[in-house]
Design a protein around this motif. Structure first.
Motif, PDB file in Angstrom:
ATOM      1  N   ALA A   4       0.838  -1.196   0.000  1.00 19.93           N
ATOM      2  CA  ALA A   4       0.000   0.000   0.000  1.00 19.93           C
ATOM      3  C   ALA A   4       0.869   1.240   0.000  1.00 19.93           C
ATOM      4  CB  ALA A   4      -0.910   0.006   1.222  1.00 19.93           C
ATOM      5  N   PHE A   5       0.434   2.267  -0.712  1.00 21.71           N
ATOM      6  CA  PHE A   5       1.159   3.529  -0.732  1.00 21.71           C
ATOM      7  C   PHE A   5       0.188   4.657  -1.036  1.00 21.71           C
ATOM      8  CE2 PHE A   5       1.200   3.665  -5.361  1.00 21.71           C
ATOM      9  CZ  PHE A   5       1.129   2.333  -5.699  1.00 21.71           C
ATOM     10  N   GLY A   6       0.672   5.873  -0.832  1.00 17.94           N
ATOM     11  CA  GLY A   6      -0.146   7.046  -1.118  1.00 17.94           C
ATOM     12  C   GLY A   6      -0.550   7.838   0.099  1.00 17.94           C
ATOM     13  N   GLY A   7      -0.188   7.357   1.294  1.00 17.61           N
ATOM     14  CA  GLY A   7      -0.521   8.100   2.492  1.00 17.61           C
ATOM     15  C   GLY A   7       0.284   9.378   2.602  1.00 17.61           C
ATOM     16  N   GLY A   8      -0.072  10.181   3.594  1.00 18.86           N
ATOM     17  CA  GLY A   8       0.645  11.427   3.802  1.00 18.86           C
ATOM     18  C   GLY A   8      -0.092  12.326   4.766  1.00 18.86           C
ATOM     19  N   LEU A   9       0.339  13.574   4.781  1.00 21.26           N
ATOM     20  CA  LEU A   9      -0.253  14.594   5.652  1.00 21.26           C
ATOM     21  C   LEU A   9      -1.090  15.537   4.798  1.00 21.26           C
ATOM     22  CD1 LEU A   9      -0.450  16.150   8.359  1.00 21.26           C
ATOM     23  CD2 LEU A   9       1.666  17.325   7.701  1.00 21.26           C
ATOM     24  N   VAL A  10      -2.318  15.764   5.226  1.00 20.27           N
ATOM     25  CA  VAL A  10      -3.215  16.636   4.478  1.00 20.27           C
ATOM     26  C   VAL A  10      -4.076  17.419   5.466  1.00 20.27           C
ATOM     27  CG1 VAL A  10      -5.014  14.869   4.268  1.00 20.27           C
ATOM     28  CG2 VAL A  10      -4.863  16.685   2.552  1.00 20.27           C
ATOM     29  N   GLY A  13     -10.508  18.531   4.976  1.00 29.45           N
ATOM     30  CA  GLY A  13     -11.177  18.942   3.752  1.00 29.45           C
ATOM     31  C   GLY A  13     -10.438  18.555   2.492  1.00 29.45           C
ATOM     32  N   GLY A  14      -9.211  18.122   2.653  1.00 31.83           N
ATOM     33  CA  GLY A  14      -8.401  17.739   1.501  1.00 31.83           C
ATOM     34  C   GLY A  14      -8.656  16.311   1.047  1.00 31.83           C
ATOM     35  N   SER A  15      -7.831  15.873   0.107  1.00 31.05           N
ATOM     36  CA  SER A  15      -7.998  14.551  -0.498  1.00 31.05           C
ATOM     37  C   SER A  15      -6.669  13.809  -0.544  1.00 31.05           C
ATOM     38  CB  SER A  15      -8.539  14.674  -1.926  1.00 31.05           C
ATOM     39  OG  SER A  15      -9.808  15.279  -1.945  1.00 31.05           O
ATOM     40  N   LEU A  16      -6.778  12.512  -0.502  1.00 28.75           N
ATOM     41  CA  LEU A  16      -5.642  11.630  -0.720  1.00 28.75           C
ATOM     42  C   LEU A  16      -6.121  10.420  -1.514  1.00 28.75           C
ATOM     43  CD1 LEU A  16      -3.703  11.442   2.688  1.00 28.75           C
ATOM     44  CD2 LEU A  16      -2.854  12.403   0.545  1.00 28.75           C
ATOM     45  N   ARG A  17      -5.185   9.817  -2.214  1.00 26.59           N
ATOM     46  CA  ARG A  17      -5.506   8.623  -3.002  1.00 26.59           C
ATOM     47  C   ARG A  17      -4.547   7.519  -2.595  1.00 26.59           C
ATOM     48  NH1 ARG A  17      -8.190   8.079  -7.944  1.00 26.59           N
ATOM     49  NH2 ARG A  17      -7.549   6.330  -9.252  1.00 26.59           N
ATOM     50  N   ASP A  88     -10.134  10.751  10.436  1.00 26.03           N
ATOM     51  CA  ASP A  88      -9.685   9.758   9.454  1.00 26.03           C
ATOM     52  C   ASP A  88      -8.210   9.405   9.645  1.00 26.03           C
ATOM     53  OD1 ASP A  88     -11.675  11.491   7.027  1.00 26.03           O
ATOM     54  OD2 ASP A  88     -12.155   9.576   8.013  1.00 26.03           O
ATOM     55  N   THR A  89      -7.548  10.111  10.523  1.00 26.22           N
ATOM     56  CA  THR A  89      -6.134   9.845  10.780  1.00 26.22           C
ATOM     57  C   THR A  89      -5.945   8.432  11.309  1.00 26.22           C
ATOM     58  OG1 THR A  89      -5.604  12.155  11.216  1.00 26.22           O
ATOM     59  CG2 THR A  89      -4.154  10.505  12.196  1.00 26.22           C
ATOM     60  N   ALA A  90      -5.097   7.663  10.629  1.00 26.12           N
ATOM     61  CA  ALA A  90      -4.867   6.263  10.998  1.00 26.12           C
ATOM     62  C   ALA A  90      -3.826   5.682  10.058  1.00 26.12           C
ATOM     63  CB  ALA A  90      -6.165   5.456  10.892  1.00 26.12           C
ATOM     64  N   VAL A  91      -3.395   4.492  10.387  1.00 28.02           N
ATOM     65  CA  VAL A  91      -2.626   3.688   9.435  1.00 28.02           C
ATOM     66  C   VAL A  91      -3.640   2.885   8.626  1.00 28.02           C
ATOM     67  CG1 VAL A  91      -0.904   1.892   9.118  1.00 28.02           C
ATOM     68  CG2 VAL A  91      -0.641   3.568  10.967  1.00 28.02           C
ATOM     69  N   TYR A  92      -3.531   2.970   7.317  1.00 32.75           N
ATOM     70  CA  TYR A  92      -4.461   2.293   6.428  1.00 32.75           C
ATOM     71  C   TYR A  92      -3.800   1.042   5.854  1.00 32.75           C
ATOM     72  CZ  TYR A  92      -7.807   6.100   6.622  1.00 32.75           C
ATOM     73  OH  TYR A  92      -8.748   7.022   7.050  1.00 32.75           O
ATOM     74  N   TYR A  93      -4.563  -0.045   5.866  1.00 30.08           N
ATOM     75  CA  TYR A  93      -4.072  -1.338   5.385  1.00 30.08           C
ATOM     76  C   TYR A  93      -4.976  -1.867   4.283  1.00 30.08           C
ATOM     77  CZ  TYR A  93      -1.603  -1.436   9.884  1.00 30.08           C
ATOM     78  OH  TYR A  93      -0.794  -1.150  10.971  1.00 30.08           O
ATOM     79  N   CYS A  94      -4.359  -2.471   3.267  1.00 29.05           N
ATOM     80  CA  CYS A  94      -5.154  -3.211   2.299  1.00 29.05           C
ATOM     81  C   CYS A  94      -5.028  -4.701   2.613  1.00 29.05           C
ATOM     82  CB  CYS A  94      -4.725  -2.922   0.873  1.00 29.05           C
ATOM     83  SG  CYS A  94      -3.036  -3.380   0.457  1.00 29.05           S
ATOM     84  N   THR A 117      -0.028   2.189   5.428  1.00 31.14           N
ATOM     85  CA  THR A 117       0.452   3.507   5.041  1.00 31.14           C
ATOM     86  C   THR A 117      -0.238   4.538   5.918  1.00 31.14           C
ATOM     87  OG1 THR A 117       0.779   5.030   3.172  1.00 31.14           O
ATOM     88  CG2 THR A 117      -1.268   3.759   3.184  1.00 31.14           C
ATOM     89  N   GLN A 118       0.538   5.488   6.426  1.00 31.59           N
ATOM     90  CA  GLN A 118       0.018   6.463   7.386  1.00 31.59           C
ATOM     91  C   GLN A 118      -0.736   7.582   6.679  1.00 31.59           C
ATOM     92  OE1 GLN A 118       0.318   6.607  10.963  1.00 31.59           O
ATOM     93  NE2 GLN A 118      -1.164   8.281  10.688  1.00 31.59           N
ATOM     94  N   VAL A 119      -1.915   7.860   7.183  1.00 40.95           N
ATOM     95  CA  VAL A 119      -2.697   9.016   6.737  1.00 40.95           C
ATOM     96  C   VAL A 119      -2.905   9.918   7.947  1.00 40.95           C
ATOM     97  CG1 VAL A 119      -4.932   9.809   5.894  1.00 40.95           C
ATOM     98  CG2 VAL A 119      -3.850   7.806   4.869  1.00 40.95           C
ATOM     99  N   THR A 120      -2.498  11.172   7.824  1.00 40.86           N
ATOM    100  CA  THR A 120      -2.651  12.129   8.903  1.00 40.86           C
ATOM    101  C   THR A 120      -3.411  13.337   8.379  1.00 40.86           C
ATOM    102  OG1 THR A 120      -0.564  11.428   9.921  1.00 40.86           O
ATOM    103  CG2 THR A 120      -1.489  13.532  10.637  1.00 40.86           C
TER     104      THR A 120
END
Length: 123
Positions: A4-10, A13-17, A88-94, A117-120
């Motif tokens: 998994a990839f694509g996480g980050g800091l946003v 109101g923003g978006s991530l893929r 929504d902040t969390a580590v996301y797993y597929c 992958t970390q989403v913050t």
């Protein structure tokens, strides 16, 4: 093997893929899911998609904001996350589920997991 990839800091109101690529035989035959785990909390279901992409499921907390899709030719499943919130902040797993419906997803039902992958999301 899942990656998994694509996480980050946003900002809120923003978006991530997020994307998850799978290597090995049979990706296109199985249900794929996304889960997330916040610090100190259990791993929770986010979204799932069946082998053909014709059936999806979302948790109530992300419904209307997140969209799951897959490209079997590229062995990739994608989670488009819009209108992100701090919660929504969390580590996301597929993960892959070999048998079972997208309607009955749970961490214990999954057969293979990728690294998270970390989403913050900042407020």
């Amino acid at each position: 093997q899942l990656q998994a990839f694509g996480g980050g800091l946003v900002q809120a109101g923003g978006s991530l893929r997020l994307s998850c690529t799978a290597s090995g035989v049979g990706f296109s035959r199985y249900t794929m899911g996304w889960f997330r785990q916040a610090p100190g909390k259990e791993r929770d279901f986010v979204s799932a998609i069946n082998w053909s992409g014709s059936n999806t499921n979302y948790s109530d907390s992300v419904k209307g904001r997140f969209t799951i899709s897959r490209d079997n030719a590229k062995s990739t499943v994608t989670l488009q996350m819009n209108s992100l919130k701090p919660e929504d902040t969390a580590v996301y797993y597929c993960a892959v589920r070999l048998f079972g419906s997208v309607q009955t997803m749970a961490p214990g039902a999954m057969d293979y997991w990728g690294k998270g992958t970390q989403v913050t999301v900042s407020s």
